[in-house]
Design an enzyme around this catalytic site. Structure first.
Site, PDB file in Angstrom:
ATOM      1  N   HIS A  16     -11.503  12.863  -1.709  1.00 38.94           N
ATOM      2  CA  HIS A  16     -12.758  13.406  -1.164  1.00 38.94           C
ATOM      3  C   HIS A  16     -12.889  14.828  -1.695  1.00 38.94           C
ATOM      4  O   HIS A  16     -12.260  15.750  -1.181  1.00 38.94           O
ATOM      5  CB  HIS A  16     -12.700  13.400   0.373  1.00 38.94           C
ATOM      6  CG  HIS A  16     -13.993  13.765   1.037  1.00 38.94           C
ATOM      7  ND1 HIS A  16     -14.175  13.673   2.395  1.00 38.94           N
ATOM      8  CD2 HIS A  16     -15.163  14.204   0.539  1.00 38.94           C
ATOM      9  CE1 HIS A  16     -15.404  14.041   2.711  1.00 38.94           C
ATOM     10  NE2 HIS A  16     -16.021  14.390   1.585  1.00 38.94           N
ATOM     11  N   ASP A  17     -13.710  14.997  -2.758  1.00 41.65           N
ATOM     12  CA  ASP A  17     -13.800  16.328  -3.377  1.00 41.65           C
ATOM     13  C   ASP A  17     -15.119  16.418  -4.140  1.00 41.65           C
ATOM     14  O   ASP A  17     -15.934  15.493  -4.093  1.00 41.65           O
ATOM     15  CB  ASP A  17     -12.581  16.527  -4.306  1.00 41.65           C
ATOM     16  CG  ASP A  17     -12.131  17.987  -4.355  1.00 41.65           C
ATOM     17  OD1 ASP A  17     -13.006  18.863  -4.525  1.00 41.65           O
ATOM     18  OD2 ASP A  17     -10.926  18.239  -4.224  1.00 41.65           O
ATOM     19  N   ILE A  18     -15.325  17.496  -4.878  1.00 43.14           N
ATOM     20  CA  ILE A  18     -16.550  17.600  -5.680  1.00 43.14           C
ATOM     21  C   ILE A  18     -16.480  16.558  -6.808  1.00 43.14           C
ATOM     22  O   ILE A  18     -15.378  16.131  -7.192  1.00 43.14           O
ATOM     23  CB  ILE A  18     -16.742  19.025  -6.252  1.00 43.14           C
ATOM     24  CG1 ILE A  18     -15.554  19.430  -7.136  1.00 43.14           C
ATOM     25  CG2 ILE A  18     -16.950  20.032  -5.110  1.00 43.14           C
ATOM     26  CD1 ILE A  18     -15.785  20.719  -7.918  1.00 43.14           C
TER      27      ILE A  18
ATOM     28  N   ARG B 106      -3.554  -5.586  14.329  1.00 45.16           N
ATOM     29  CA  ARG B 106      -2.390  -5.625  15.208  1.00 45.16           C
ATOM     30  C   ARG B 106      -2.036  -7.070  15.513  1.00 45.16           C
ATOM     31  O   ARG B 106      -2.918  -7.848  15.884  1.00 45.16           O
ATOM     32  CB  ARG B 106      -2.686  -4.881  16.534  1.00 45.16           C
ATOM     33  CG  ARG B 106      -2.750  -3.364  16.366  1.00 45.16           C
ATOM     34  CD  ARG B 106      -1.381  -2.800  16.011  1.00 45.16           C
ATOM     35  NE  ARG B 106      -1.382  -1.363  15.761  1.00 45.16           N
ATOM     36  CZ  ARG B 106      -1.546  -0.784  14.572  1.00 45.16           C
ATOM     37  NH1 ARG B 106      -1.768  -1.508  13.489  1.00 45.16           N
ATOM     38  NH2 ARG B 106      -1.493   0.522  14.437  1.00 45.16           N
TER      39      ARG B 106
ATOM     40  N   THR C  69     -13.926  16.998  -9.732  1.00 45.31           N
ATOM     41  CA  THR C  69     -12.516  16.859  -9.350  1.00 45.31           C
ATOM     42  C   THR C  69     -12.186  15.404  -9.034  1.00 45.31           C
ATOM     43  O   THR C  69     -11.113  14.901  -9.396  1.00 45.31           O
ATOM     44  CB  THR C  69     -12.201  17.772  -8.148  1.00 45.31           C
ATOM     45  OG1 THR C  69     -12.551  19.113  -8.516  1.00 45.31           O
ATOM     46  CG2 THR C  69     -10.746  17.722  -7.758  1.00 45.31           C
TER      47      THR C  69
ATOM     48  N   ASP D  94      -3.480   4.449  -1.758  1.00 44.27           N
ATOM     49  CA  ASP D  94      -4.412   4.884  -0.705  1.00 44.27           C
ATOM     50  C   ASP D  94      -4.344   6.403  -0.556  1.00 44.27           C
ATOM     51  O   ASP D  94      -3.664   6.921   0.323  1.00 44.27           O
ATOM     52  CB  ASP D  94      -3.985   4.156   0.591  1.00 44.27           C
ATOM     53  CG  ASP D  94      -4.779   4.570   1.819  1.00 44.27           C
ATOM     54  OD1 ASP D  94      -5.897   5.078   1.671  1.00 44.27           O
ATOM     55  OD2 ASP D  94      -4.262   4.342   2.941  1.00 44.27           O
ATOM     56  N   LEU D  95      -5.048   7.116  -1.461  1.00 45.42           N
ATOM     57  CA  LEU D  95      -5.029   8.588  -1.385  1.00 45.42           C
ATOM     58  C   LEU D  95      -6.332   9.152  -0.845  1.00 45.42           C
ATOM     59  O   LEU D  95      -6.471  10.373  -0.719  1.00 45.42           O
ATOM     60  CB  LEU D  95      -4.705   9.187  -2.764  1.00 45.42           C
ATOM     61  CG  LEU D  95      -3.309   8.857  -3.310  1.00 45.42           C
ATOM     62  CD1 LEU D  95      -3.079   9.539  -4.657  1.00 45.42           C
ATOM     63  CD2 LEU D  95      -2.204   9.261  -2.334  1.00 45.42           C
ATOM     64  N   LYS D  96      -7.312   8.294  -0.601  1.00 41.54           N
ATOM     65  CA  LYS D  96      -8.574   8.704   0.048  1.00 41.54           C
ATOM     66  C   LYS D  96      -9.132  10.002  -0.542  1.00 41.54           C
ATOM     67  O   LYS D  96      -9.295  11.008   0.158  1.00 41.54           O
ATOM     68  CB  LYS D  96      -8.375   8.865   1.556  1.00 41.54           C
ATOM     69  CG  LYS D  96      -7.919   7.607   2.275  1.00 41.54           C
ATOM     70  CD  LYS D  96      -7.928   7.797   3.782  1.00 41.54           C
ATOM     71  CE  LYS D  96      -7.470   6.568   4.521  1.00 41.54           C
ATOM     72  NZ  LYS D  96      -6.044   6.275   4.384  1.00 41.54           N
TER      73      LYS D  96
ATOM     74  N   THR E 170     -10.366   3.711  10.850  1.00 35.35           N
ATOM     75  CA  THR E 170     -10.241   2.782  11.980  1.00 35.35           C
ATOM     76  C   THR E 170      -9.631   3.447  13.216  1.00 35.35           C
ATOM     77  O   THR E 170      -9.600   2.859  14.291  1.00 35.35           O
ATOM     78  CB  THR E 170      -9.412   1.542  11.589  1.00 35.35           C
ATOM     79  OG1 THR E 170      -8.299   1.964  10.799  1.00 35.35           O
ATOM     80  CG2 THR E 170     -10.234   0.567  10.796  1.00 35.35           C
TER      81      THR E 170
ATOM     82  N   GLY F 233       0.548  -2.395   8.830  1.00 33.55           N
ATOM     83  CA  GLY F 233       1.735  -1.564   8.685  1.00 33.55           C
ATOM     84  C   GLY F 233       2.703  -1.765   9.816  1.00 33.55           C
ATOM     85  O   GLY F 233       3.526  -2.684   9.823  1.00 33.55           O
TER      86      GLY F 233
ATOM     87  N   GLN G 249      -4.723   3.614  16.381  1.00 34.63           N
ATOM     88  CA  GLN G 249      -5.883   2.842  15.935  1.00 34.63           C
ATOM     89  C   GLN G 249      -6.774   2.499  17.125  1.00 34.63           C
ATOM     90  O   GLN G 249      -6.283   2.283  18.233  1.00 34.63           O
ATOM     91  CB  GLN G 249      -5.422   1.544  15.247  1.00 34.63           C
ATOM     92  CG  GLN G 249      -4.553   1.762  14.019  1.00 34.63           C
ATOM     93  CD  GLN G 249      -5.371   2.141  12.768  1.00 34.63           C
ATOM     94  OE1 GLN G 249      -6.508   2.617  12.867  1.00 34.63           O
ATOM     95  NE2 GLN G 249      -4.787   1.958  11.613  1.00 34.63           N
TER      96      GLN G 249
ATOM     97  N   LYS H  79       0.851  -1.197   0.000  1.00 32.01           N
ATOM     98  CA  LYS H  79       0.000   0.000   0.000  1.00 32.01           C
ATOM     99  C   LYS H  79       0.882   1.241   0.000  1.00 32.01           C
ATOM    100  O   LYS H  79       1.750   1.392   0.858  1.00 32.01           O
ATOM    101  CB  LYS H  79      -0.913   0.005   1.218  1.00 32.01           C
ATOM    102  CG  LYS H  79      -1.875   1.198   1.217  1.00 32.01           C
ATOM    103  CD  LYS H  79      -2.859   1.136   2.355  1.00 32.01           C
ATOM    104  CE  LYS H  79      -2.311   1.687   3.644  1.00 32.01           C
ATOM    105  NZ  LYS H  79      -2.114   3.146   3.666  1.00 32.01           N
TER     106      LYS H  79
HETATM  107  O1  C5P Z   1       0.489   0.945  10.876  1.00 34.93           O
HETATM  108  P1  C5P Z   1      -0.939   0.519  10.715  1.00 34.93           P
HETATM  109  O2  C5P Z   1      -1.118  -0.993  10.633  1.00 34.93           O
HETATM  110  O3  C5P Z   1      -1.893   1.153  11.699  1.00 34.93           O
HETATM  111  O4  C5P Z   1      -1.326   1.071   9.255  1.00 34.93           O
HETATM  112  C1  C5P Z   1      -2.637   1.101   8.775  1.00 34.93           C
HETATM  113  C2  C5P Z   1      -2.634   1.735   7.424  1.00 34.93           C
HETATM  114  O5  C5P Z   1      -3.945   1.724   6.891  1.00 34.93           O
HETATM  115  C3  C5P Z   1      -2.167   3.185   7.409  1.00 34.93           C
HETATM  116  O6  C5P Z   1      -1.378   3.354   6.235  1.00 34.93           O
HETATM  117  C4  C5P Z   1      -3.440   3.999   7.315  1.00 34.93           C
HETATM  118  O7  C5P Z   1      -3.265   5.176   6.563  1.00 34.93           O
HETATM  119  C5  C5P Z   1      -4.361   3.044   6.573  1.00 34.93           C
HETATM  120  N1  C5P Z   1      -5.791   3.208   6.803  1.00 34.93           N
HETATM  121  C6  C5P Z   1      -6.368   3.124   8.053  1.00 34.93           C
HETATM  122  N2  C5P Z   1      -7.721   3.300   8.206  1.00 34.93           N
HETATM  123  C7  C5P Z   1      -8.488   3.529   7.157  1.00 34.93           C
HETATM  124  C8  C5P Z   1      -7.922   3.588   5.876  1.00 34.93           C
HETATM  125  C9  C5P Z   1      -6.552   3.404   5.735  1.00 34.93           C
HETATM  126  O8  C5P Z   1      -5.668   2.871   9.033  1.00 34.93           O
HETATM  127  N3  C5P Z   1      -9.808   3.629   7.295  1.00 34.93           N
END
Ligand code: C5P
Length: 250
Positions: free
Chosen positions: A76-78, A197, A81, A72-74, A135, A226, A206, A45
């Site tokens: 959120h716009d009109i 985790r 765009t 993963d750029l999420k 999350t 991550g 989180q 990712k």
């Molecule tokens: O390090 P960790 O396991 O918490 O990483 C979670 C990854 O998932 C991060 O890159 C975070 O930006 C992404 N993410 C998230 N919750 C979301 C969408 C993406 O934690 N709803």
């Protein structure tokens, strides 16, 4: 004893359902991380941190190395765009991209259109996934700060239904919400779940969290993990232990 997950899916397939979040500033850090993982990773990712630092070329950098890529750029716009952003993003060859469901149905439909327009002829459009509630968000935060009343699970399910209605392929949510999302939408509506985790690792920012094994047991399609891996003292061992824990359902 093997869990139902592993009776139905080979280990190779499960590897393809674990997305490693590479939240780093530079390609060098990424290369060090992947090297320390001894080529066990199949899906990565690229979030805002890495994309903004290294630019869109980072996507083809991974593709050339045979990895699948979730950008993963999420967005959120009109709608206009969002459509243009997805059209540009599609050209980089990602396998999965995302946006915020909170942008509304018109925005999601426009994004889908942009993604299809930007995908070159004969190629498959990336999967389009909607973020429900981050999350890191709790119900109290949602009620008091975003000003959405009621239960967090109800908001997540409402967003998942909107995303399904708008023609998205799936949603990002906590693994804890996967069963209610599948029930409210359809079984093949994809769930991509951060908030993972490994046993004993820190929650950090989180809140709606569970283990990799539990996430798969709850029916998730992809986990996103991550820091439990990338910040572990021995990332390769943390990864291998995670695979064993999924195999054993612990
Ligand atoms: O390090 P960790 O396991 O918490 O990483 C979670 C990854 O998932 C991060 O890159 C975070 O930006 C992404 N993410 C998230 N919750 C979301 C969408 C993406 O934690 N709803």
């Amino acid at each position: 004893m093997e869990t139902a997950l592993f009776q139905d899916h080979s280990l190779h397939q499960v590897d393809e359902r674990i997305i490693l979040a590479l939240d780093f500033q530079t390609k060098e850090e990424v290369m060090n991380c992947l090297a320390s993982l001894e080529n066990q990773v199949r899906y990565v990712k690229v979030g805002m941190e890495l994309f903004y630092a290294e630019g869109s070329a980072i996507v083809s950098f991974f593709k050339e190395r045979g990895l699948q890529v979730f950008v993963d750029l999420k967005i959120h716009d009109i709608p206009n765009t969002a459509k243009g952003s997805m059209k540009s993003l599609a050209k980089h060859g990602a396998d999965m991209v995302n946006l915020h469901v909170a942008g509304g149905v018109a925005m999601m439909e426009a994004a889908r259109e942009g993604l299809e327009q930007g995908t070159s002829a004969g190629s498959k459009s990336p999967l389009l996934i909607g973020v429900t509630m981050l999350t890191s968000s709790s119900q109290q935060m949602m009620n008091e700060q975003i000003s959405i009343p009621g239960r967090l699970e109800d908001a997540v399910v409402h967003y998942a239904c909107l995303a399904n209605q708008a023609g998205l392929d799936g949603v990002v949510a906590s693994p804890l919400e996967v069963p209610i999302i599948k029930q409210a939408t359809r079984n093949d509506f994809l769930t991509v779940t951060p908030g993972i985790r490994t046993v004993g690792s820190a929650f950090g920012d989180q809140t709606r969290v569970t283990t990799p094994a539990k996430a798969f047991e709850l029916g998730t399609d992809y986990i996103v993990i991550g820091r439990s891996i990338t910040q572990a003292e021995e990332p390769a061992k943390a990864w291998a232990d995670m695979i064993v824990s999924i195999r054993e359902g612990k």
